[in-house]
Design an enzyme around this catalytic site. Sequence first.
Site, PDB file in Angstrom:
ATOM      1  N   SER A  22       0.830  -1.216   0.000  1.00 28.78           N
ATOM      2  CA  SER A  22       0.000   0.000   0.000  1.00 28.78           C
ATOM      3  C   SER A  22       0.860   1.260   0.000  1.00 28.78           C
ATOM      4  CB  SER A  22      -0.893   0.043   1.250  1.00 28.78           C
ATOM      5  OG  SER A  22      -1.872  -0.941   1.192  1.00 28.78           O
ATOM      6  N   ARG A 120     -13.852  -6.758 -10.448  1.00 33.10           N
ATOM      7  CA  ARG A 120     -14.046  -6.053  -9.164  1.00 33.10           C
ATOM      8  C   ARG A 120     -14.822  -4.755  -9.349  1.00 33.10           C
ATOM      9  NH1 ARG A 120      -8.552  -6.238  -5.894  1.00 33.10           N
ATOM     10  NH2 ARG A 120      -9.968  -5.535  -4.254  1.00 33.10           N
ATOM     11  N   ASP A 316      -7.062  -7.576   5.077  1.00 28.91           N
ATOM     12  CA  ASP A 316      -6.274  -8.468   4.213  1.00 28.91           C
ATOM     13  C   ASP A 316      -5.751  -9.691   4.966  1.00 28.91           C
ATOM     14  OD1 ASP A 316      -6.752  -6.777   2.140  1.00 28.91           O
ATOM     15  OD2 ASP A 316      -4.825  -5.747   2.272  1.00 28.91           O
ATOM     16  N   LYS A 343     -12.769  -8.870  -3.003  1.00 29.69           N
ATOM     17  CA  LYS A 343     -11.309  -8.724  -3.092  1.00 29.69           C
ATOM     18  C   LYS A 343     -10.806  -9.466  -4.338  1.00 29.69           C
ATOM     19  CE  LYS A 343     -10.849  -6.180   0.535  1.00 29.69           C
ATOM     20  NZ  LYS A 343     -10.488  -4.781   0.363  1.00 29.69           N
ATOM     21  N   ARG A 347     -13.148 -13.989  -0.945  1.00 35.68           N
ATOM     22  CA  ARG A 347     -12.277 -14.641   0.053  1.00 35.68           C
ATOM     23  C   ARG A 347     -13.060 -15.401   1.120  1.00 35.68           C
ATOM     24  NH1 ARG A 347      -7.483 -10.013   0.373  1.00 35.68           N
ATOM     25  NH2 ARG A 347      -6.375 -10.844  -1.435  1.00 35.68           N
ATOM     26  N   ARG A 391      -3.362 -13.981  -1.527  1.00 35.98           N
ATOM     27  CA  ARG A 391      -3.512 -14.254  -0.086  1.00 35.98           C
ATOM     28  C   ARG A 391      -4.174 -15.616   0.166  1.00 35.98           C
ATOM     29  NH1 ARG A 391      -1.115  -9.806   1.650  1.00 35.98           N
ATOM     30  NH2 ARG A 391      -1.699  -7.854   0.650  1.00 35.98           N
TER      31      ARG A 391
HETATM   32  C1  S3P Z   1      -5.793  -1.113   0.372  1.00 44.50           C
HETATM   33  C2  S3P Z   1      -6.990  -1.072   1.023  1.00 44.50           C
HETATM   34  C3  S3P Z   1      -7.823  -2.257   1.271  1.00 44.50           C
HETATM   35  C4  S3P Z   1      -7.025  -3.543   1.114  1.00 44.50           C
HETATM   36  C5  S3P Z   1      -6.154  -3.543  -0.104  1.00 44.50           C
HETATM   37  C6  S3P Z   1      -5.185  -2.378  -0.073  1.00 44.50           C
HETATM   38  C7  S3P Z   1      -5.082   0.146   0.130  1.00 44.50           C
HETATM   39  O1  S3P Z   1      -8.888  -2.256   0.330  1.00 44.50           O
HETATM   40  O2  S3P Z   1      -7.883  -4.665   1.085  1.00 44.50           O
HETATM   41  O3  S3P Z   1      -5.414  -4.746  -0.187  1.00 44.50           O
HETATM   42  O4  S3P Z   1      -3.884   0.107  -0.207  1.00 44.50           O
HETATM   43  O5  S3P Z   1      -5.703   1.200   0.283  1.00 44.50           O
HETATM   44  P1  S3P Z   1     -10.252  -1.444   0.659  1.00 44.50           P
HETATM   45  O6  S3P Z   1      -9.846  -0.162   1.175  1.00 44.50           O
HETATM   46  O7  S3P Z   1     -11.024  -1.310  -0.595  1.00 44.50           O
HETATM   47  O8  S3P Z   1     -10.945  -2.320   1.670  1.00 44.50           O
END
Ligand code: S3P
Length: 436
Positions: A22, A120, A316, A343, A347, A391
């Site tokens: 991220s 998605r 996650d 996701k 999941r 994952r």
């Molecule tokens: C992420 C936010 C999450 C997470 C993803 C990375 C990010 O998604 O599941 O793997 O980097 O902002 P959501 O914010 O849509 O739940």
Amino acid sequence: MNSKTIFPASLGGSVNVPGDKSISQRVAMLASLAEGTSKVTGYLNGEDARSTLSAMEQMGATAEFRDGALFITGVAGQLRPPAEPLNMGNSGTGARLLAGLVAGAGFEATMIGDESLSSRPMGRIRNPLELMGAHIGLTGKRGTLPMVICGGKLQGTGYLLPMASAQVKSCVLLAGLYAEGKTTVVEPRPTRDHTEKLFQALDIPIQINGLEISIEGFGAAGPRFKARDFVIPGDFSSAAFWIVAIAARPGAELLLEHVGLNPRRTALLDVLKRMGADIEVTVAEAKGDPYGTIKVRGAQLTGTVIEGDEIPNLIDEIPILSVAAALADGPTDIRDAAELRVKESDRIAEMVKNLRRFGVEVEEKDDGMVVTGPATLKTPAGAIDSHDDHRIAMSVAILNTFSTGAIQIENVGCVDTSYPEFWQHMERLGGKVESL
Ligand code: S3P
């Protein structure tokens, strides 16, 4: 080498997990917008981080790996239209955050992705971006990619997020950089705040008032801020696989160093401690995202309830948490996690199916599952398919280290999106893996 055979093993020792996905993706975007060159240490060498960086290069930034670091030279707010579609691969974060930037930059661009990303939901970013003045065409079957983004002169807006999503929040804040006036997002529950922390580190004017975050836009001319150096900590979500692998194994020990410890990411540690895990965390003083050391000693875990505000802060980690639940004594009830269904794969459905194949007692719920352990694991007949979800592949691999027979996992190439060294690290910790 798109399948691996995983053998039962007893794991323990020490590894350094790769850079946070991220943070890497956000740093690629913001360093590409900055004025000057940023030196980035610890940038994730995974496909999701690479596709984000390539997209920024297509829009005018330059990037070079040299002397063990990544050097990104930004465009000083002035992105240029890409000549080809932006291919975001498997990355929901890349697609959703970048859509915000492109909408603000004011040109037209097409965004595509792999099969998983192309299924998605993208309506969740179309709504706020159109409220701000962009036009978002979703040409896939059900509000999905390919996405045609027609940027425009954006107006600041107030937006109440309909779901707890750091991706949607960050998309709106990045679009807000180019808006006239103030953009405010309100989250229903706290989600990861890497975007906000990076804005603060770059002196981009942002106000945070509980769940309400506002940014004063720079207008259509684009944001002006100076480049700076970044050090990216190890990804807590990658560390989570080893944390669970050791925490649920009485007698085993693990040491992880320089791991990201942002409190909006580490709810897994709180849950595991509640389940009886022996975990010691040392946080290093840091400006921006905190990081530090995690020591784990294995124990017999017991079941717990996971719900509410904890969910976005371990979203996650739920696949690997369901593995911990299978090994824990008593029921573990995971609720309020319907977001897991959209996701990289569904999941909830995938983990329920996989756990059952190992003989684990699981009840599927619309928004989670109830896993009752401790299971006596049996070796599934036939291979397990990751359905291109990194994952899921890694969680099943960890589960099988606790089993008694070898299993084959198919479609493991997806692990390279976030953790290309995963299999090597499993071997370093004492696991046995064969490539097919
Ligand atoms: C992420 C936010 C999450 C997470 C993803 C990375 C990010 O998604 O599941 O793997 O980097 O902002 P959501 O914010 O849509 O739940």
